[in-house]
Structure formats: C-alpha cells, structure tokens
Design a protein around this motif. Structure first.
Motif, PDB file in Angstrom:
ATOM      1  N   LEU A  73       0.846  -1.192   0.000  1.00  0.00           N
ATOM      2  CA  LEU A  73       0.000   0.000   0.000  1.00  0.00           C
ATOM      3  C   LEU A  73       0.881   1.242   0.000  1.00  0.00           C
ATOM      4  O   LEU A  73       1.864   1.318   0.738  1.00  0.00           O
ATOM      5  N   PHE A  74       0.477   2.226  -0.817  1.00  0.00           N
ATOM      6  CA  PHE A  74       1.180   3.500  -0.878  1.00  0.00           C
ATOM      7  C   PHE A  74       0.184   4.619  -0.592  1.00  0.00           C
ATOM      8  O   PHE A  74      -0.971   4.555  -1.011  1.00  0.00           O
ATOM      9  N   LEU A  75       0.638   5.624   0.133  1.00  0.00           N
ATOM     10  CA  LEU A  75      -0.247   6.684   0.608  1.00  0.00           C
ATOM     11  C   LEU A  75      -0.071   7.967  -0.196  1.00  0.00           C
ATOM     12  O   LEU A  75       1.061   8.449  -0.371  1.00  0.00           O
ATOM     13  N   GLU A  99       6.461   8.457  -2.688  1.00  0.00           N
ATOM     14  CA  GLU A  99       5.857   7.131  -2.750  1.00  0.00           C
ATOM     15  C   GLU A  99       6.173   6.437  -4.075  1.00  0.00           C
ATOM     16  O   GLU A  99       6.427   5.231  -4.121  1.00  0.00           O
ATOM     17  N   GLY A 116      -5.652   7.907   2.844  1.00  0.00           N
ATOM     18  CA  GLY A 116      -5.732   8.056   4.284  1.00  0.00           C
ATOM     19  C   GLY A 116      -7.120   8.281   4.838  1.00  0.00           C
ATOM     20  O   GLY A 116      -7.311   8.293   6.056  1.00  0.00           O
ATOM     21  N   ARG A 147       1.747   7.808  10.233  1.00  0.00           N
ATOM     22  CA  ARG A 147       1.583   7.624   8.781  1.00  0.00           C
ATOM     23  C   ARG A 147       2.425   6.436   8.294  1.00  0.00           C
ATOM     24  O   ARG A 147       1.933   5.610   7.515  1.00  0.00           O
ATOM     25  N   ALA A 148       3.669   6.357   8.758  1.00  0.00           N
ATOM     26  CA  ALA A 148       4.530   5.247   8.339  1.00  0.00           C
ATOM     27  C   ALA A 148       3.981   3.907   8.821  1.00  0.00           C
ATOM     28  O   ALA A 148       4.014   2.903   8.090  1.00  0.00           O
ATOM     29  N   LYS A 166       0.956   2.865   6.733  1.00  0.00           N
ATOM     30  CA  LYS A 166       1.389   2.341   5.440  1.00  0.00           C
ATOM     31  C   LYS A 166       1.929   0.921   5.585  1.00  0.00           C
ATOM     32  O   LYS A 166       1.575   0.024   4.809  1.00  0.00           O
ATOM     33  N   GLN A 167       2.769   0.703   6.580  1.00  0.00           N
ATOM     34  CA  GLN A 167       3.374  -0.615   6.775  1.00  0.00           C
ATOM     35  C   GLN A 167       2.311  -1.681   7.034  1.00  0.00           C
ATOM     36  O   GLN A 167       2.420  -2.810   6.552  1.00  0.00           O
ATOM     37  N   ARG A 226      -0.763  -1.550   6.080  1.00  0.00           N
ATOM     38  CA  ARG A 226      -1.734  -1.532   4.978  1.00  0.00           C
ATOM     39  C   ARG A 226      -3.113  -1.073   5.436  1.00  0.00           C
ATOM     40  O   ARG A 226      -4.140  -1.660   5.082  1.00  0.00           O
ATOM     41  N   VAL A 240      -5.501   6.661   7.915  1.00  0.00           N
ATOM     42  CA  VAL A 240      -4.391   7.078   8.772  1.00  0.00           C
ATOM     43  C   VAL A 240      -4.988   7.663  10.051  1.00  0.00           C
ATOM     44  O   VAL A 240      -5.790   8.597   9.994  1.00  0.00           O
TER      45      VAL A 240
END
Length: 247
Positions: free
Chosen positions: A5-7, A28, A49, A139-140, A143-144, A146, A150
C-alpha cells in the motif's frame, strides 16, 4: 500475500474511478519504482488516508514513477466503536513506540497527554516538532500495516482537555496496576468512542486517577504484570480489537 500500500495526500482519490489511470510519483513513487522495483503487471494498493483505496495494476514503470490502472475502488468505513489512545508523554522514544504499535493494532486516534508525572514536556518549537514526529510515525505505521485510514494525531491535552474528552466518550478506561476490574471483562459499547488512557513511566498519579474516575472513566488492569508505557497501550488495544474487530 496482500498488495503493498502507498499513501497519497488526503483527498487525492476523490475523483478516481474504476478503469481510470493513476500516476504514483513523488516519494511514494520513488519508493515503489526505485526502492521496491515494482514493475508492470504487479498489483499495488493506493490510499489517501481517508478510507478510499484504489486497487491497481501497474501498467508501466519509469524512473521513480509508476503508471497504474484502477481495477477496484473501495471505500472502507470508519470502524465503530472508535478506539482512541490517550498516550502520556514519555522519555526516550517510548511514547513514539507506543504510537507506532497502536497504529498497527488499529487505533483510530492518538491524543498526546501531558500527565503530571511526564518527564517530557512539549513547549514551543519542541512541542511542534514532537507532534509532527508523532504524525510521521503514525503515517509510516499505517502504510506498513496496509491501513486505508491514517489515524488522527490530536492536539496535546492536559487535565482539563482530557476530562472533556472522557465526558464525551461512550467508554473511557484508565489503565492502572491497582485496579480490580480486568480490561477483558468490561462491557464494551457497540458504538461511539472508546477512550483508553495510559500513563507515563511513573504511572497515573493518585490525584489524576481520582479526577479521571470522577469524570466518568473506569480504572482497569490488563493482568498481573506491570507493563511499560510503550507496551501498555498496544497490549490493551489488542484486547479491545480482539473483542470488537478481529472476530
């Protein structure tokens, strides 16, 4: 294995549609194309997010950029009840560790709390930088893990602001080692906000505990062990998530 997953920035997917083309660029895009070397034909998820997720196929890869085709567009609703961690400021990076793990375990909002026994104090530029760091950590971690949403990092609260949030919650719990009631045995609301209060290294002071209970909070314990400030919140969130979301 689930797709990475990318934000994107908030609101970036509001105009997205199935079959449409998306461009993943910026930090990203560089992470996806250059660091992870994702290429054509692979699957990626892109979220903004807010709960919107575009499930995509990579159609082309360039230097730091992926071209995507939207295959499915999901709008993941906000969970109910909503889980909020009130994390007391702690020395070292213990509060950040708590916030990171809490995000991975499903927290919906984090409130930094200037507790009476907090050694760390957020003031001026230091407070602004620390708050921004919490946002970056959240946020990190989202993302990690998935997560399509956010978690919110609220503004710093002191005694008065915390009492106001407790009074609005469907259930407010203060973790305390001397509490008689176990967290796992509490009746949980089906809707609303569940507020979980975790103290600093020295714990919640007796006067704070009295004030929080007077404002409607319930004192509860996790188990016979005394956990650090960095682990108490995530452990409690795991208990709550198992009862409300992981079944």
């Amino acid at each position: 294995m689930s797709a990475p997953l990318f934000l994107l920035d908030a609101g970036s997917l509001q105009q997205a549609a199935v079959g449409a083309a998306l461009v993943l660029d910026g930090p990203e895009g560089r992470h996806a194309a250059t660091v992870r070397r994702i290429g054509p034909g692979e699957r990626v998820d892109v979220a903004d997010g807010s709960g919107l997720v575009a499930r995509c196929t990579v159609t082309a890869a360039h230097d730091g950029v992926l071209d995507l085709r939207v295959d499915v567009l999901d709008d993941v609703p906000e969970p109910d009840p909503r889980l909020v961690l009130v994390q007391a400021l702690a020395k070292g990076d213990r509060d950040e560790l708590a916030v990171e793990a809490a995000t991975e375990l499903g927290v919906d909002e984090v409130l930094p709390w200037q507790a009476a026994r907090s050694v760390v104090v957020w003031r001026g530029d230091r407070g602004t930088k620390a708050h921004r760091k919490w946002q970056q950590v959240v946020r990190a971690a989202a993302k990690q893990s998935r997560r399509p949403r956010v978690p919110v990092v609220g503004e710093l609260v002191t005694a008065g602001g915390l009492r106001a949030r407790l009074e609005q919650a469907a259930l407010a719990v203060v973790l305390h080692e001397d509490a008689e009631r176990p967290l796992a045995a509490l009746d949980l609301p089906a809707r609303g906000e569940v507020l979980l209060v975790v103290g600093p290294e020295g714990g919640v002071s007796p006067s704070e505990l009295d004030e929080l209970v007077a404002a409607g909070a319930v004192a509860a314990r996790l188990g016979p062990e005394v956990l650090r400030s960095s682990t108490a919140g995530p452990a409690a969130l795991a208990v709550l998530s198992a009862r409300t979301r992981w079944a």
